[in-house]
Write a protein that holds these residues in place. Structure first.
Motif, PDB file in Angstrom:
ATOM      1  N   GLU A  39       0.825  -1.204   0.000  1.00 25.89           N
ATOM      2  CA  GLU A  39       0.000   0.000   0.000  1.00 25.89           C
ATOM      3  C   GLU A  39       0.863   1.259   0.000  1.00 25.89           C
ATOM      4  O   GLU A  39       0.533   2.251  -0.650  1.00 25.89           O
ATOM      5  N   GLU A  40       1.999   1.166   0.772  1.00 26.29           N
ATOM      6  CA  GLU A  40       2.855   2.361   0.830  1.00 26.29           C
ATOM      7  C   GLU A  40       3.492   2.664  -0.534  1.00 26.29           C
ATOM      8  O   GLU A  40       3.686   3.822  -0.908  1.00 26.29           O
ATOM      9  N   ARG A  41       3.799   1.611  -1.313  1.00 29.45           N
ATOM     10  CA  ARG A  41       4.359   1.813  -2.633  1.00 29.45           C
ATOM     11  C   ARG A  41       3.302   2.388  -3.577  1.00 29.45           C
ATOM     12  O   ARG A  41       3.581   3.267  -4.393  1.00 29.45           O
ATOM     13  N   LEU A  42       2.086   1.895  -3.475  1.00 31.09           N
ATOM     14  CA  LEU A  42       0.989   2.412  -4.306  1.00 31.09           C
ATOM     15  C   LEU A  42       0.723   3.878  -3.988  1.00 31.09           C
ATOM     16  O   LEU A  42       0.488   4.690  -4.881  1.00 31.09           O
ATOM     17  N   GLU A  43       0.790   4.224  -2.709  1.00 32.65           N
ATOM     18  CA  GLU A  43       0.582   5.626  -2.312  1.00 32.65           C
ATOM     19  C   GLU A  43       1.706   6.504  -2.852  1.00 32.65           C
ATOM     20  O   GLU A  43       1.480   7.634  -3.284  1.00 32.65           O
ATOM     21  N   GLU A  44       2.934   5.962  -2.831  1.00 28.93           N
ATOM     22  CA  GLU A  44       4.074   6.698  -3.379  1.00 28.93           C
ATOM     23  C   GLU A  44       3.892   6.949  -4.869  1.00 28.93           C
ATOM     24  O   GLU A  44       4.205   8.036  -5.393  1.00 28.93           O
ATOM     25  N   MET A  66       0.966   7.203  -6.454  1.00 32.08           N
ATOM     26  CA  MET A  66      -0.109   8.183  -6.613  1.00 32.08           C
ATOM     27  C   MET A  66       0.405   9.601  -6.375  1.00 32.08           C
ATOM     28  O   MET A  66       0.046  10.536  -7.101  1.00 32.08           O
ATOM     29  N   ILE A  67       1.256   9.751  -5.343  1.00 33.19           N
ATOM     30  CA  ILE A  67       1.819  11.076  -5.059  1.00 33.19           C
ATOM     31  C   ILE A  67       2.714  11.525  -6.212  1.00 33.19           C
ATOM     32  O   ILE A  67       2.682  12.691  -6.648  1.00 33.19           O
ATOM     33  N   ALA A  68       3.519  10.608  -6.731  1.00 33.72           N
ATOM     34  CA  ALA A  68       4.395  10.927  -7.855  1.00 33.72           C
ATOM     35  C   ALA A  68       3.581  11.310  -9.093  1.00 33.72           C
ATOM     36  O   ALA A  68       3.969  12.205  -9.860  1.00 33.72           O
ATOM     37  N   PHE A  69       2.436  10.649  -9.291  1.00 35.40           N
ATOM     38  CA  PHE A  69       1.573  10.953 -10.429  1.00 35.40           C
ATOM     39  C   PHE A  69       0.997  12.363 -10.319  1.00 35.40           C
ATOM     40  O   PHE A  69       0.970  13.125 -11.292  1.00 35.40           O
ATOM     41  N   GLU A  70       0.545  12.743  -9.134  1.00 29.61           N
ATOM     42  CA  GLU A  70       0.000  14.089  -8.939  1.00 29.61           C
ATOM     43  C   GLU A  70       1.080  15.145  -9.134  1.00 29.61           C
ATOM     44  O   GLU A  70       0.833  16.203  -9.708  1.00 29.61           O
ATOM     45  N   THR A  71       2.293  14.832  -8.648  1.00 28.32           N
ATOM     46  CA  THR A  71       3.418  15.762  -8.836  1.00 28.32           C
ATOM     47  C   THR A  71       3.755  15.917 -10.317  1.00 28.32           C
ATOM     48  O   THR A  71       4.011  17.019 -10.815  1.00 28.32           O
ATOM     49  N   PHE A  72       3.722  14.805 -11.036  1.00 31.22           N
ATOM     50  CA  PHE A  72       3.989  14.811 -12.473  1.00 31.22           C
ATOM     51  C   PHE A  72       2.973  15.686 -13.212  1.00 31.22           C
ATOM     52  O   PHE A  72       3.337  16.524 -14.049  1.00 31.22           O
ATOM     53  N   LEU A  95       9.396   2.942 -10.014  1.00 31.28           N
ATOM     54  CA  LEU A  95       8.538   2.654  -8.867  1.00 31.28           C
ATOM     55  C   LEU A  95       7.874   1.285  -9.010  1.00 31.28           C
ATOM     56  O   LEU A  95       7.679   0.564  -8.026  1.00 31.28           O
ATOM     57  N   THR A  96       7.541   0.906 -10.209  1.00 31.54           N
ATOM     58  CA  THR A  96       6.907  -0.393 -10.440  1.00 31.54           C
ATOM     59  C   THR A  96       7.936  -1.522 -10.344  1.00 31.54           C
ATOM     60  O   THR A  96       7.658  -2.591  -9.797  1.00 31.54           O
ATOM     61  N   GLU A  97       9.129  -1.266 -10.897  1.00 33.01           N
ATOM     62  CA  GLU A  97      10.150  -2.303 -10.931  1.00 33.01           C
ATOM     63  C   GLU A  97      10.694  -2.635  -9.546  1.00 33.01           C
ATOM     64  O   GLU A  97      11.125  -3.740  -9.282  1.00 33.01           O
TER      65      GLU A  97
END
Length: 353
Positions: free
Chosen positions: A296-301, A303-309, A344-346
């Motif tokens: 969950e913490e990786r998924l949240e990371e 999502m945050i990176a996506f919003e920043t992007f 992040l996925t890898e």
């Protein structure tokens, strides 16, 4: 015709300003000279010596009519000659040189209106010098040439209704200055070639009757003045849908349209790349959501990176629209962002395997 503004034998013949309008070809022709020479030119004799013989786009006479709001024609053209007729012979050469230089400059422009006015003023002065009573001759001289310079101070020579471009119906009682004499408003119509039905408007005393004749013809023909979108010059057109005055401006407008199209294409391209990259992020995030045991913490990371992007992408797109950046830099930046979501996925994939 070459002409020197110096003392010589004056011309005592009537020198006419003749205007011919061709609605079909959208052309105007102006011939100025003595009546015999002008008639000979109109009948097709190229050897007849005239002041000018110019064929131009219809409407040019009105649109490019000489403007003299500062009164230079009176100050530099008429005033020195008026003084020369009243002074002694020792002062006359300098005064004649001042006026002659100004009139020569106007004559050499090749504009028929300026050429005719300059010629008439100088020849009028030479005729006035022939009389013993210089004072009376000067009065006659000024009276005969002042209507020409008066016309140059008219604010709206090419009178037309600004919004629609239609020529304003002429009202001589309002358009003609009150100081004009009755003979200054005379206009003769010639038909030198009956086979072709050519109509020529012949003016002598002033330009005003020729201007009114011109405006009335344009009104009868339903033509309108338009302002070119490219060069901002006024021109005469058959309808209001015309926006370009010449082939040169049409080519310039076509080039500008291509540039704008290419710019829109580039803008659409980088915008499309951005949308594709957003979808790439969404696909990886959705795949991670559907992966069993994905932290969950990786998924949240992610999502945050996506919003920043997305936030930074919008700021960079705004800089492109304001001209502070360019699509190429934005595209390079987009390619770099693909690596972020991939990393992040890898990270999770490597841990699993």
């Amino acid at each position: 015709m070459e002409y020197d503004f110096q003392r010589h034998e004056p011309c005592f013949d009537r020198v006419l300003f003749v205007l011919t309008l061709d609605r079909k070809k959208m052309k105007e022709r102006i011939v100025a000279g003595t009546e015999t020479a002008v008639r000979s030119r109109l009948r097709g004799n190229p050897d007849a010596e005239v002041i000018c013989d110019v064929t131009r786009q219809l409407g040019t006479f009105l649109i490019e009519f000489e403007q003299d709001p500062d009164g230079k024609w009176n100050r530099l053209g008429l005033a020195p000659l008026r003084e020369a007729l009243h002074t002694n012979r020792w002062k006359q050469p300098d005064l004649e040189k001042t006026a002659g230089s100004f009139l020569q400059q106007k004559y050499q422009t090749g504009d028929p209106v300026r050429q005719y006015a300059a010629f008439r003023i100088w020849e009028g002065y030479l005729v006035a010098r022939e009389y013993r009573n210089r004072s009376a001759a000067c009065d006659r001289f000024i009276e005969s040439v002042s209507p020409f310079t008066l016309a140059f101070q008219t604010n709206t020579t090419a009178g037309f209704e600004q919004r629609m471009g239609r020529p304003v119906p002429s009202d001589p009682s309002h358009r003609l200055p009150p100081q004009l004499l009755p003979e200054d408003t005379r206009l003769a119509l010639w038909y030198p070639d009956q086979r072709m039905g050519m109509e020529c408007a012949c003016a002598y005393e002033s330009f005003y009757p020729a201007m009114i004749y011109y405006l009335n013809r344009l009104k009868d023909w339903g033509l309108c003045f338009r302002q070119c979108k490219v060069c901002s010059r006024f021109f005469l057109a058959k309808s209001q849908r015309y926006e370009l005055c010449s082939e040169k401006c049409r080519k310039a407008q076509a080039l500008q349209n291509k540039r704008e199209f290419d710019e829109r294409a580039r803008e659409n391209n980088y915008d499309l790349l951005y949308k594709n990259e957003c979808q790439n992020w969404r696909n990886k995030i959705n795949k991670s959501k559907n992966t069993a045991g994905f932290p969950e913490e990786r998924l949240e990371e992610m999502m945050i990176a996506f919003e920043t992007f997305k936030k930074e992408a919008l700021q960079r797109k705004k800089l492109i629209r304001t001209g502070e950046s360019n699509p190429k830099d934005f595209t390079n930046w987009l390619y770099q962002q693909s690596d972020i979501i991939a990393e992040l996925t890898e990270k999770y994939t490597k841990k699993v395997f």
